[in-house]
Motif scaffolding. Structure first.
Motif, PDB file in Angstrom:
ATOM      1  N   ILE A   1       0.884  -1.165   0.017  1.00 60.81           N
ATOM      2  CA  ILE A   1      -0.063   0.036   0.094  1.00 60.81           C
ATOM      3  C   ILE A   1       1.017   1.053   0.037  1.00 60.81           C
ATOM      4  O   ILE A   1       1.596   1.461   0.909  1.00 60.81           O
ATOM      5  N   PRO A   2       0.647   2.157  -1.124  1.00 53.46           N
ATOM      6  CA  PRO A   2       1.627   3.302  -0.998  1.00 53.46           C
ATOM      7  C   PRO A   2       1.357   4.241   0.266  1.00 53.46           C
ATOM      8  O   PRO A   2       0.287   4.416   0.693  1.00 53.46           O
ATOM      9  N   GLU A   3       2.456   4.775   0.727  1.00 56.82           N
ATOM     10  CA  GLU A   3       2.334   5.530   1.928  1.00 56.82           C
ATOM     11  C   GLU A   3       1.383   6.744   1.901  1.00 56.82           C
ATOM     12  O   GLU A   3       0.826   6.902   2.773  1.00 56.82           O
ATOM     13  N   GLN A   4       1.412   7.438   0.648  1.00 58.98           N
ATOM     14  CA  GLN A   4       0.502   8.382   0.275  1.00 58.98           C
ATOM     15  C   GLN A   4      -0.882   8.236   0.812  1.00 58.98           C
ATOM     16  O   GLN A   4      -1.726   9.311   1.011  1.00 58.98           O
ATOM     17  N   ILE A   5      -1.522   6.944   0.514  1.00 57.63           N
ATOM     18  CA  ILE A   5      -2.965   6.759   0.817  1.00 57.63           C
ATOM     19  C   ILE A   5      -3.132   5.889   2.157  1.00 57.63           C
ATOM     20  O   ILE A   5      -4.207   5.516   2.312  1.00 57.63           O
ATOM     21  N   LYS A   6      -1.933   5.353   2.723  1.00 58.07           N
ATOM     22  CA  LYS A   6      -1.969   4.477   3.875  1.00 58.07           C
ATOM     23  C   LYS A   6      -3.147   4.929   4.790  1.00 58.07           C
ATOM     24  O   LYS A   6      -4.064   4.365   5.490  1.00 58.07           O
ATOM     25  N   SER A   7      -2.836   6.291   5.234  1.00 59.03           N
ATOM     26  CA  SER A   7      -3.644   6.958   6.524  1.00 59.03           C
ATOM     27  C   SER A   7      -5.048   6.907   6.333  1.00 59.03           C
ATOM     28  O   SER A   7      -5.850   6.584   7.096  1.00 59.03           O
ATOM     29  N   GLU A   8      -5.533   7.195   4.863  1.00 62.15           N
ATOM     30  CA  GLU A   8      -6.821   7.311   4.672  1.00 62.15           C
ATOM     31  C   GLU A   8      -7.505   5.684   4.642  1.00 62.15           C
ATOM     32  O   GLU A   8      -8.464   5.604   5.029  1.00 62.15           O
ATOM     33  N   CYS A   9      -6.509   4.777   4.039  1.00 62.93           N
ATOM     34  CA  CYS A   9      -6.936   3.388   4.102  1.00 62.93           C
ATOM     35  C   CYS A   9      -7.279   2.894   5.503  1.00 62.93           C
ATOM     36  O   CYS A   9      -8.248   2.010   5.707  1.00 62.93           O
TER      37      CYS A   9
END
Lengths: 209, 99
Positions: free
Chosen positions: A106-114
């Protein structure tokens, strides 16, 4: 009252409702496990989710067998079975999403939203359990199903911003992009299915009045 | 969000209401207006761990519909009146709130 007769009957019905409760509780645990594994990048723990999917299948079979052995009035059985199948479908999607997680990164850029969506998935499943308990107690379900729709809307809003964000992520090959797309699709579909399940609880509720 | 010069959380907020009431309704030309002239200032912040009741009281007392959510000096989000309503409905459904 017919409702009372239907839902507080024999041992068979009690066993079915206990199993249905166990099924939804297992779903809450599975969603919680998914969030923890996503947060900690724990691939071994992610494999446990696939075991929970099998356990859900087993509970589903048990419930459906008991229903067709004679629990509940015949006109109620298809709706109850459909509800159980929808809950089981959430496990399937969760299991598939866990597999995508194992296949890709999972790319770090979207991890928090996931992780935020994974957290809301736990909340929406907890609300499904609350709605199920309210059905058994013959309470009004409208406030509960509304809360489920609110959670679903929140996840939908995050989904649209996630889709915008993934357009900016460089993808090196077709399969990497497909896995990421399927992962996001799975993660954001869970709430849609839980919403369908809650609609079925409302249908069961109305059909028994 | 409008950032004013200076240290710390020196922010203001412009909403559609500000544009309508402070510019368009007064017959002013939007091209001649600087954002600093119409921003509502200071922007009110709550800690990320604040509960719904605290946020509701702040909105009521300050007569505002949006509050910034902060983690120390960092702004991490905005909570609007509609978010508050959604949160309250969820709490009612969970049986966590008495009205």
């Amino acid at each position: 009252m017919i409702f009372e007769k239907i839902l507080s009957l024999s041992k068979k019905e009690q066993e079915v409702t206990d199993n249905m409760r166990e099924h939804i509780k297992l779903l809450c645990s599975a969603c919680d496990l998914f969030r923890t594994t996503l947060e900690n990048n724990d691939r071994n723990l992610m494999r446990n989710l696939i075991d929970l999917e099998r356990e859900s299948d087993s509970i589903r079979r048990k419930i459906i067998s008991k229903i067709y052995e004679g629990a509940f009035l015949p006109y109620l059985r298809p709706d109850l079975c459909r509800f159980v199948e929808i809950v089981d479908h959430v496990f399937d999607v969760l299991g598939d999403t866990a597999r995508y997680c194992l296949d890709g990164k999972i790319p770090e850029q979207i991890k928090s939203e996931c992780i935020r969506i994974a957290y809301l998935n736990i909340k929406i499943c907890e609300m499904l359990l609350i709605t199920f308990e309210a059905l058994l107690k013959r309470d009004d379900l409208r406030e509960k199903t509304l809360a489920i729709r609110i959670y679903e809307k929140k996840i939908d809003d995050i989904k649209f911003s996630l889709i915008k964000d993934i357009h900016k992520i460089p993808i090196s090959n077709f399969w990497e992009g497909k896995i990421l797309s399927d992962f996001i699709s799975g993660l954001t579909t869970i709430s849609d299915i839980v919403e369908d399940a809650s609609d079925y609880l409302q249908i069961i509720n109305v059909s028994m009045k | 969000m409008v950032r004013f010069p200076g240290k710390g959380l020196n922010y203001g907020i412009i909403t559609a209401r500000d544009i309508v009431f402070k510019v368009l309704a007064k017959g002013l030309d939007p091209k001649d207006i600087k954002v600093s002239e119409i921003a509502s200032k200071p922007a009110i912040c709550v800690d990320k761990n604040a509960n719904i009741n605290e946020v509701a009281s702040l909105m009521e007392n300050k007569k505002i519909a949006r509050i910034l959510v902060c983690d120390g000096e960092e702004i991490i989000g905005v909570i609007a009146l509609l978010d508050l309503m959604a949160g309250t409905l969820i709490m009612r459904a969970r049986g966590e709130h008495d009205f």
